[in-house]
Write an enzyme that holds these catalytic residues in place. Structure first.
Site, PDB file in Angstrom:
ATOM      1  N   CYS A 133      -2.066   9.520   2.531  1.00 19.36           N
ATOM      2  CA  CYS A 133      -1.600   8.954   1.252  1.00 19.36           C
ATOM      3  C   CYS A 133      -2.502   9.344   0.091  1.00 19.36           C
ATOM      4  O   CYS A 133      -2.038   9.467  -1.033  1.00 19.36           O
ATOM      5  CB  CYS A 133      -1.513   7.435   1.358  1.00 19.36           C
TER       6      CYS A 133
ATOM      7  N   GLU B 158       0.885  -1.183   0.000  1.00 22.48           N
ATOM      8  CA  GLU B 158       0.000   0.000   0.000  1.00 22.48           C
ATOM      9  C   GLU B 158       0.911   1.218   0.000  1.00 22.48           C
ATOM     10  O   GLU B 158       1.448   1.582   1.046  1.00 22.48           O
ATOM     11  CB  GLU B 158      -0.901  -0.027   1.246  1.00 22.48           C
TER      12      GLU B 158
HETATM   13  P1  NAD Z   1       8.207   4.706   4.951  1.00 23.48           P
HETATM   14  O1  NAD Z   1       8.199   3.894   3.713  1.00 23.48           O
HETATM   15  O2  NAD Z   1       9.348   5.594   5.219  1.00 23.48           O
HETATM   16  O3  NAD Z   1       8.078   3.762   6.242  1.00 23.48           O
HETATM   17  C1  NAD Z   1       7.075   2.762   6.364  1.00 23.48           C
HETATM   18  C2  NAD Z   1       7.562   1.670   7.294  1.00 23.48           C
HETATM   19  O4  NAD Z   1       8.721   1.064   6.711  1.00 23.48           O
HETATM   20  C3  NAD Z   1       7.960   2.138   8.692  1.00 23.48           C
HETATM   21  O5  NAD Z   1       7.514   1.191   9.639  1.00 23.48           O
HETATM   22  C4  NAD Z   1       9.477   2.178   8.630  1.00 23.48           C
HETATM   23  O6  NAD Z   1      10.091   1.897   9.877  1.00 23.48           O
HETATM   24  C5  NAD Z   1       9.801   1.072   7.642  1.00 23.48           C
HETATM   25  N1  NAD Z   1      11.053   1.336   6.906  1.00 23.48           N
HETATM   26  C6  NAD Z   1      11.616   2.535   6.641  1.00 23.48           C
HETATM   27  N2  NAD Z   1      12.751   2.381   5.931  1.00 23.48           N
HETATM   28  C7  NAD Z   1      12.909   1.056   5.747  1.00 23.48           C
HETATM   29  C8  NAD Z   1      13.886   0.248   5.091  1.00 23.48           C
HETATM   30  N3  NAD Z   1      14.947   0.800   4.495  1.00 23.48           N
HETATM   31  N4  NAD Z   1      13.741  -1.083   5.094  1.00 23.48           N
HETATM   32  C9  NAD Z   1      12.661  -1.645   5.682  1.00 23.48           C
HETATM   33  N5  NAD Z   1      11.703  -0.943   6.331  1.00 23.48           N
HETATM   34  C10 NAD Z   1      11.820   0.387   6.363  1.00 23.48           C
HETATM   35  O7  NAD Z   1       6.820   5.530   4.929  1.00 23.48           O
HETATM   36  P2  NAD Z   1       6.296   6.584   5.960  1.00 23.48           P
HETATM   37  O8  NAD Z   1       7.110   7.834   5.852  1.00 23.48           O
HETATM   38  O9  NAD Z   1       6.089   5.979   7.293  1.00 23.48           O
HETATM   39  O10 NAD Z   1       4.830   6.854   5.347  1.00 23.48           O
HETATM   40  C11 NAD Z   1       4.620   7.732   4.291  1.00 23.48           C
HETATM   41  C12 NAD Z   1       4.398   7.009   2.982  1.00 23.48           C
HETATM   42  O11 NAD Z   1       3.433   5.998   3.135  1.00 23.48           O
HETATM   43  C13 NAD Z   1       3.844   7.927   1.913  1.00 23.48           C
HETATM   44  O12 NAD Z   1       4.449   7.638   0.677  1.00 23.48           O
HETATM   45  C14 NAD Z   1       2.373   7.573   1.872  1.00 23.48           C
HETATM   46  O13 NAD Z   1       1.722   7.871   0.664  1.00 23.48           O
HETATM   47  C15 NAD Z   1       2.422   6.113   2.140  1.00 23.48           C
HETATM   48  N6  NAD Z   1       1.159   5.640   2.681  1.00 23.48           N
HETATM   49  C16 NAD Z   1       0.393   4.811   1.923  1.00 23.48           C
HETATM   50  C17 NAD Z   1      -0.841   4.401   2.405  1.00 23.48           C
HETATM   51  C18 NAD Z   1      -1.740   3.499   1.611  1.00 23.48           C
HETATM   52  O14 NAD Z   1      -2.695   2.993   2.185  1.00 23.48           O
HETATM   53  N7  NAD Z   1      -1.490   3.285   0.342  1.00 23.48           N
HETATM   54  C19 NAD Z   1      -1.269   4.819   3.654  1.00 23.48           C
HETATM   55  C20 NAD Z   1      -0.437   5.663   4.387  1.00 23.48           C
HETATM   56  C21 NAD Z   1       0.783   6.059   3.901  1.00 23.48           C
END
Ligand code: NAD
Length: 480
Positions: free
Chosen positions: A256, A222
């Site tokens: 998002c 997602e």
């Molecule tokens: P992110 O991708 O930075 O982090 C998401 C999760 O991944 C966190 O738990 C984080 O600890 C983990 N993570 C971070 N770096 C990682 C790595 N290198 N390896 C493995 N895991 C890692 O996202 P965010 O900043 O928490 O959220 C924002 C993003 O999420 C935006 O792009 C937003 O559009 C998207 N989002 C999508 C939805 C949806 O339903 N499609 C909902 C909410 C947010």
């Protein structure tokens, strides 16, 4: 084992493989849970949420000053709605579905059985830190899986609360939480889970998918992206302004599916901007005390994101863009008021990266096909919004663009519709969530054929191959 796993709700990396194995053993020994066991589990979760509403509100307020009522609307209500929907529908979803018998299969019966995938991993982002972890958990449990949960480290109060919830509601062999940042995710992603449900950025989504490929683990991703809004001459300007601004100030634009940029016919820009200003005054500052002081508006989650957003705004202004609404900031509080920008050139961050904050750039267009071309030059968005009543134009816009979901004459609300699949396409995501689609994401659709003893149509095709068989095959290939 339970005692060791209880400790694993801390940051202990070494306990991750042990927790995984314990869930694997538990799942394999127990086999798929029954309908009533799943309902019991969901009821336990539901009553924990109902009894901890105040703690959830406080955690979110502590993490980014999210107003309590906004937490009710966007964190608590959606998960309670999801549990209710699942409880009502689960018996039907779990029932194997019979499929018709084709002529070549005469004598047999076939059905699709929905079996749990097994031990699953759910990784959540920070922007709706409670519901984006608990929502997928409801689907995982409904489908009969165990789950390892990894909340975001950027919202630590909510992450801690989720750990407490897991400890109080579940046996760790069923649901266990690992708090922490990248190193925890990496340790988890090294394991051969049966399904990974990841919500976050496209960049990290790629990392997750690469790790999953090592074990050929299925994924639901997602993700995010730039969700466009298209207005036309049939748009009710006041209505659109009000809804667009709501999509931008809700959760401080850190959504998002927040409208990311608006495509607007030239002559509508001025009345739209005026209506946006009126709408902000009406909803966020009715007493004239300043949006910052109302308590109705959350903050940017941390310094890094605050610097990213204010930096993008400064870059836009330096490149010739005009701030026509908002633009007020306060470094001490990570406060950025809802902001609208016009005349931004194409090559800046605001028009290329997901904004994920309370800034809305407006671009003008002449013909609907120009708007379609503009959208199609960017990766496929998570949502697309159209405001108007011109059906032909709307149909053209919808059929010539691809997006995870669409809403006409509103924003964001498709997420809350229990009967709609939610998810992206390509860069904005893979797979769907919510309700039946969430249940399916965590299930293996097992095609099952029941043949009769001592009979099979296929026996007619066993060798030795003869002329009679040749004629039969010719007839079949002609008339099938
Ligand atoms: P992110 O991708 O930075 O982090 C998401 C999760 O991944 C966190 O738990 C984080 O600890 C983990 N993570 C971070 N770096 C990682 C790595 N290198 N390896 C493995 N895991 C890692 O996202 P965010 O900043 O928490 O959220 C924002 C993003 O999420 C935006 O792009 C937003 O559009 C998207 N989002 C999508 C939805 C949806 O339903 N499609 C909902 C909410 C947010």
């Amino acid at each position: 084992m339970a005692t060791v796993l209880e400790q694993s709700n801390t940051n202990t990396l070494e306990l991750i493989p042990q927790a995984f194995e314990a869930q694997k053993d538990y799942f394999t020994t127990r086999g798929p849970s029954s309908f009533s066991e799943r309902i019991q589990t969901l009821k336990k979760l539901e009553s924990w949420i109902v009894n901890h509403k105040e703690q959830i509100r406080e955690a979110l307020f502590s993490d980014f000053k999210k107003p309590h009522l906004e937490t009710d609307i966007t964190e608590i209500l959606p998960v309670l709605q999801e549990v209710k929907h699942v409880k009502k529908s689960l018996r039907k979803w779990m029932r194997p579905s019979r499929v018709p018998t084709p002529i070549t299969m005469l004598g047999s019966k076939a059905e699709v059985i929905y079996e749990p995938k097994g031990v699953t991993l759910i990784i959540a982002p920070w922007n709706y830190p409670f519901q984006l972890l608990v929502g997928p958990l409801i689907s995982a449990l409904a489908a009969g899986n165990t789950a390892v949960l990894k909340p975001s480290e950027m919202t630590p109060a909510t992450a801690r609360l989720i750990s407490n919830m897991a400890r109080e509601v579940f046996d760790p062999q069923e649901v266990v939480v690992f708090e922490g940042a990248v190193e925890v995710s990496e340790a988890l992603l090294a394991l051969p889970f049966d399904h990974i449900f990841f919500t976050g950025s496209p960049a990290v989504g790629k990392i997750v998918m690469r790790a999953a490929a090592e074990h050929l683990t299925s994924v639901t991703l997602e993700l995010g992206g730039k969700s466009p809004v298209v207005l036309d001459e049939t748009t009710l300007v006041k209505d659109a302004a009000e809804k667009l601004m709501w999509g931008k100030y809700l959760n401080n634009g850190q959504t998002c599916i927040a409208p990311d940029y608006a495509l607007v016919p030239e002559k509508m820009v001025e009345p739209l901007v005026t209506a946006m200003q009126d709408s902000l005054k009406k909803h966020l500052d009715p007493e004239g005390e300043g949006i910052k002081n109302t308590g109705n508006y959350a903050r940017i989650v941390n310094d890094r994101h605050y610097q990213r957003l204010t930096g993008a705004l400064q870059e836009a202004v330096a490149a010739g863009a005009k701030v026509v609404v908002g633009g007020e900031t306060d470094d001490q509080e990570n406060y950025l008021s809802p902001t609208v920008v016009v005349d931004a050139p194409e090559d800046i961050s605001l028009l290329n990266d997901e904004i994920f904050g309370p800034i809305l750039p407006i671009r003008t267009y002449k013909e609907i096909d120009d708007a379609i071309d503009y959208i199609n030059k960017k990766p496929k968005p998570l949502a697309l919004y159209y405001f108007g009543k011109e059906n032909q134009r709307k149909r053209r816009l919808l059929s010539r663009t691809s997006s995870g979901g669409v809403v006409s004459n509103d924003v964001i609300l498709h997420f809350a519709h229990a009967e709609l699949p939610f998810g992206g396409v390509n860069n904005s995501g893979i797979g769907k969530a919510h309700g039946k689609w969430g249940f399916m994401a965590f299930s293996n659709e097992k095609g099952t054929l029941h043949q009769n003893r001592n009979f099979s149509m296929a026996k007619m095709t066993y060798p030795p191959y003869s002329n009679r068989l040749r004629k039969m095959m010719d007839t079949m290939m002609k008339y099938l």
